[in-house]
Design a protein around this motif. Structure first.
Motif, short mmCIF file in Angstrom:
data_model
loop_
_atom_site.label_atom_id
_atom_site.label_comp_id
_atom_site.label_asym_id
_atom_site.label_seq_id
_atom_site.Cartn_x
_atom_site.Cartn_y
_atom_site.Cartn_z
N THR A 1 0.85 -0.92 -0.09
CA THR A 1 -0.07 -0.01 0.20
C THR A 1 0.98 1.21 -0.15
O THR A 1 2.04 1.04 0.13
CB THR A 1 -0.87 -0.07 1.13
OG1 THR A 1 -0.08 0.08 2.35
CG2 THR A 1 -1.85 -1.46 1.21
N ASP A 2 0.23 2.39 -0.27
CA ASP A 2 0.91 3.74 -0.35
C ASP A 2 1.69 3.98 0.97
O ASP A 2 2.84 4.30 1.40
CB ASP A 2 0.03 4.92 -0.60
CG ASP A 2 -0.01 4.76 -2.33
OD1 ASP A 2 0.43 4.11 -2.94
OD2 ASP A 2 -1.30 5.46 -2.56
N GLU A 3 0.82 3.66 2.20
CA GLU A 3 1.35 3.85 3.42
C GLU A 3 2.50 2.82 3.80
O GLU A 3 3.55 3.11 4.60
CB GLU A 3 0.38 3.46 4.73
CG GLU A 3 -1.15 4.36 4.57
CD GLU A 3 -2.05 4.27 3.50
OE1 GLU A 3 -1.99 2.82 2.71
OE2 GLU A 3 -2.81 5.14 2.92
N GLU A 4 2.49 1.49 3.38
CA GLU A 4 3.56 0.66 3.73
C GLU A 4 4.76 1.00 2.62
O GLU A 4 5.79 1.03 3.22
CB GLU A 4 3.20 -0.66 3.05
CG GLU A 4 2.20 -1.25 3.92
CD GLU A 4 1.61 -2.70 3.42
OE1 GLU A 4 1.39 -3.33 4.09
OE2 GLU A 4 1.73 -2.89 2.19
N ILE A 5 4.79 1.79 1.72
CA ILE A 5 5.91 2.05 1.01
C ILE A 5 6.44 3.58 1.67
O ILE A 5 7.71 3.59 2.01
CB ILE A 5 5.51 2.61 -0.49
CG1 ILE A 5 5.21 1.54 -1.40
CG2 ILE A 5 6.40 3.41 -1.28
CD1 ILE A 5 4.55 1.85 -2.65
N GLY B 1 14.88 7.91 4.53
CA GLY B 1 14.29 9.13 3.66
C GLY B 1 13.14 9.63 4.01
O GLY B 1 12.69 9.68 5.25
N SER B 2 12.82 10.71 3.20
CA SER B 2 11.53 11.36 3.57
C SER B 2 10.76 11.12 2.51
O SER B 2 10.91 10.77 1.42
CB SER B 2 12.04 12.83 3.66
OG SER B 2 12.44 13.47 2.27
N VAL B 3 9.39 11.27 2.67
CA VAL B 3 8.37 10.95 1.76
C VAL B 3 7.74 12.40 1.40
O VAL B 3 7.54 13.37 1.84
CB VAL B 3 7.25 10.29 2.58
CG1 VAL B 3 6.10 10.15 1.64
CG2 VAL B 3 7.68 9.18 3.11
#
Length: 164
Positions: free
Chosen positions: A149-153, A162-164
């Protein structure tokens, strides 16, 4: 070699301790304690271990005409990928595409890395033949093969600094 969907194979099962697997089949063909280990079995087993040294995923490679991988009477490896999917679907096994193949309920995926050509199975195939050869099977619980999922990534990126 017959797969046990969601579990593995008789020689190695998801959740089993590395020491127990290696007592049964011997050590890996490469030195060290990598989280991914290759074993000299027929066909070849590639096991991925969790940090606590338990099997997370069981992968079985094609043998190229020797002992191959089977499920429910269907030969999975060293066949055209679309033929394998058609045979499993005809037996009522649900599937969906993933990036390099297909995942099936209750817990395995078939894949092609496109390292083989159609001519490896069909001598009459020309060099532009697009048919993919099933080169391996991965066995783990069904959800293991779903896309993240996007949240898991985002969490993975944060955990790596890293930063999202």
């Amino acid at each position: 070699m017959e797969i046990l969907p969601g579990e593995g194979v008789a020689l190695a099962k998801v959740g089993e301790r590395r020491a127990d697997v290696e007592r049964r089949i011997g050590g890996p063909v490469h030195p060290g304690r990598s989280s991914r280990a290759v074993y000299d079995t027929s066909p070849c087993l590639v096991l991925t271990y969790t940090p606590d040294e338990t099997v997370e995923v069981v992968e079985i490679a094609y043998s190229g005409g020797g002992e191959e991988v089977f499920f429910d009477g269907v030969q999975l490896t060293f066949r055209f990928l679309d033929d394998v999917v058609a045979d499993l679907a005809a037996k009522g096994h649900r599937y969906e595409p993933i990036d390099i193949g297909y995942r099936f309920e209750p817990g395995f995926a078939i894949f092609s890395m496109a390292s083989m050509d159609a001519s490896d199975l069909d001598p009459a195939a020309d060099e532009d033949d697009p048919r993919l050869v099933c080169e391996g099977v991965s066995v783990a619980p069904y959800d293991y093969f779903r896309p993240p999922t996007d949240e898991e990534i985002e969490e993975y990126i944060r955990s790596r600094g890293g930063s999202v």
